[in-house]
Scaffold this motif. Structure first.
Motif, PDB file in Angstrom:
ATOM      1  N   MET A   1      33.182  31.422  45.134  1.00 42.54           N
ATOM      2  CA  MET A   1      34.573  31.786  45.406  1.00 42.54           C
ATOM      3  C   MET A   1      34.975  31.370  46.820  1.00 42.54           C
ATOM      4  O   MET A   1      36.056  30.819  47.057  1.00 42.54           O
ATOM      5  CB  MET A   1      34.734  33.300  45.222  1.00 42.54           C
TER       6      MET A   1
ATOM      7  N   ILE B   1      39.718  32.969  42.678  1.00 38.66           N
ATOM      8  CA  ILE B   1      39.267  34.041  41.795  1.00 38.66           C
ATOM      9  C   ILE B   1      39.426  33.637  40.337  1.00 38.66           C
ATOM     10  O   ILE B   1      38.559  33.900  39.500  1.00 38.66           O
ATOM     11  CB  ILE B   1      40.048  35.334  42.096  1.00 38.66           C
ATOM     12  N   ASP B   2      40.538  32.974  40.035  1.00 41.89           N
ATOM     13  CA  ASP B   2      40.767  32.519  38.663  1.00 41.89           C
ATOM     14  C   ASP B   2      39.686  31.519  38.230  1.00 41.89           C
ATOM     15  O   ASP B   2      39.167  31.600  37.113  1.00 41.89           O
ATOM     16  CB  ASP B   2      42.149  31.881  38.560  1.00 41.89           C
TER      17      ASP B   2
ATOM     18  N   GLY C   1      36.460  33.392  37.743  1.00 38.47           N
ATOM     19  CA  GLY C   1      36.614  34.218  36.557  1.00 38.47           C
ATOM     20  C   GLY C   1      36.448  33.424  35.272  1.00 38.47           C
ATOM     21  O   GLY C   1      35.844  33.909  34.302  1.00 38.47           O
TER      22      GLY C   1
ATOM     23  N   LEU D   1      30.769  41.552  42.594  1.00 38.42           N
ATOM     24  CA  LEU D   1      32.098  41.088  42.174  1.00 38.42           C
ATOM     25  C   LEU D   1      32.794  42.074  41.244  1.00 38.42           C
ATOM     26  O   LEU D   1      33.991  41.937  40.996  1.00 38.42           O
ATOM     27  CB  LEU D   1      31.998  39.716  41.504  1.00 38.42           C
TER      28      LEU D   1
ATOM     29  N   LEU E   1      39.412  39.731  38.328  1.00 35.14           N
ATOM     30  CA  LEU E   1      38.550  38.805  37.595  1.00 35.14           C
ATOM     31  C   LEU E   1      38.682  38.906  36.081  1.00 35.14           C
ATOM     32  O   LEU E   1      38.501  37.915  35.370  1.00 35.14           O
ATOM     33  CB  LEU E   1      37.081  39.049  37.971  1.00 35.14           C
TER      34      LEU E   1
ATOM     35  N   LEU F   1      38.450  35.944  33.159  1.00 34.98           N
ATOM     36  CA  LEU F   1      37.162  36.083  32.479  1.00 34.98           C
ATOM     37  C   LEU F   1      37.369  36.282  30.987  1.00 34.98           C
ATOM     38  O   LEU F   1      36.746  35.612  30.163  1.00 34.98           O
ATOM     39  CB  LEU F   1      36.385  37.253  33.091  1.00 34.98           C
TER      40      LEU F   1
END
Length: 404
Positions: A273, A315-316, A319, A344, A351, A355
């Motif tokens: 990240m 983050i995307d 994820g 995390l 997330l 995810l």
């Protein structure tokens, strides 16, 4: 000895130990209970139950606590029994890169004492001997006997040999953790990685609610999966089951701490990240995080919550890869529950959307219909509680006979 004699003797001993474990489990769970009630609950013969109870009393695991009420039909009132939680202790040790936690629990796993210390640096053998001294000191509780120790490490472990194969954050490779601590303490020591310990803790005391068939995706500095089958850790032949973070991602080139390149944890972890943020800033994208040298995943999460698009994109991306990892775990092990744990998990609200999107797109349909996706509720306490609970599990006779 006649042919087959050894096998029959072994089978008899196994059955005896399993019966003993059944009786002990009923006493543990039943509160104050009579021998007759134990016989009914276990379907064992009364003489068998009486012999086992006498043995458990002699060992201090069970004690008599008075008499119960007489049945309507008359007769002598039954003698009641209860489990002696103070009969022995277990210890859980979580060795982290910076801090080590030692927790001591009674024979039910309830904690009676906990200490934290800076993880000793230098030679691993000297470090482990210092930790053994701390375990010994922490376990000095009213003269109770310490029966087993669970040790949890941030890296690859071989459970069967009690060896830390690789822990880059500790600088350890092929360290005989179990033998070193076991020799120093004179009791059994069981070694697991952080994901396995966290999975046990979440299953017993956290969000798992004793699901039994549970997998935990342990995402933080690295990535691994702790897998439970029937509530017990699935270790694999070499003790390294669940090291999903070191599966190769096609096209990946980022060097990994294991010595390979392109491993899943290089794109699905806290450091991944941070690298994504730094790449975006280097490419000229404006960010609240520009110029920050001590950048870690918690800073990325805070910036994303403040509307930083670079942080949100990082983050995307992570994820999405975690969702891919989750689909691999579910397709391979078919758990009833998949838990996001590790460092995390604290940003689970950020997330989970990417995810889940990647997970839903990649997992097999039948497995998807049967699995719940949840976030850890124990947080950074999961590893230590897992270490205590694993020591307790491994010290149980039934586990030793059937699962080993």
């Amino acid at each position: 000895m006649e042919p087959g004699g050894t096998r029959r003797g072994a089978d008899h001993n196994v059955m005896r130990e399993v019966n003993r474990s059944l009786v002990l489990a009923v006493v543990k769970e039943g509160g104050r209970i009579s021998r007759a009630s134990i016989a009914r609950a276990t379907t064992l013969a009364k003489p068998t139950v009486s012999a086992i109870v006498d043995e458990l009393i002699a060992e201090g695991l069970v004690r008599e606590v008075g008499t119960g009420t007489t049945a309507v039909s008359g007769g002598r009132p039954p003698i009641l029994l209860e489990f002696n939680a103070s009969s022995h202790l277990v210890a859980g040790v979580h060795i982290g890169a910076r801090r080590t936690t030692v927790a001591v629990g009674d024979a039910t796993g309830a904690e009676v004492r906990r200490v934290r210390l800076d993880t000793p640096r230098g030679d691993p053998t000297a470090t482990l001997k210092r930790i053994a001294d701390q375990v010994r000191e922490t376990a000095e509780v009213d003269g109770a006997r310490l029966s087993a120790v669970g040790v949890v490490l941030p890296g690859l472990t071989d459970f069967h040999r009690g060896v830390c194969l690789l822990a880059p954050n500790l600088g350890w490779r092929d360290v005989a953790v179990g033998a070193t601590l076991g020799d120093a303490l004179g009791i059994p020591v069981y070694v697991h990685n952080a994901g396995q310990a966290a999975a046990v803790a979440e299953n017993v005391e956290g969000v798992g609610d004793n699901a039994g068939e549970l997998a935990l995706l342990y995402a933080g500095t690295g990535l691994s999966a702790g897998v439970l089958s029937g509530g017990r850790v699935f270790h694999g032949a070499g003790g390294t089951a669940g090291e999903i973070g070191h599966c190769r991602v096609p096209g990946g080139t980022e060097p990994c701490n294991c010595g390979n390149a392109g491993c899943l944890e290089t794109v699905a972890s806290g450091p991944a990240m941070v690298r994504a943020v730094r790449r975006a800033i280097a490419a000229g994208r404006p960010s609240l995080l520009a110029g920050r040298r001590d950048l870690d995943a918690s800073h990325v999460a805070a910036a994303a919550r403040d509307g930083d698009t670079v942080a949100a994109a990082a983050i995307d991306e992570v994820g999405q890869y975690l969702g891919l990892a989750a689909s691999w775990v579910v397709n391979a092990y078919n758990p009833a529950m998949l838990v996001l744990g590790g460092g995390l998990a604290a940003m689970g609200d950020l997330l989970l959307p990417p995810l889940r999107e990647a997970f839903d797109a990649s997992v097999l349909g039948p497995a998807l219909r049967g699995v719940e996706l949840r976030v850890s509720t124990l947080g950074d306490d999961a590893e230590t509680r897992g270490a205590v609970l694993l020591a307790l599990q491994h010290s149980e006779t039934y586990y030793r006979v059937v699962f080993r």
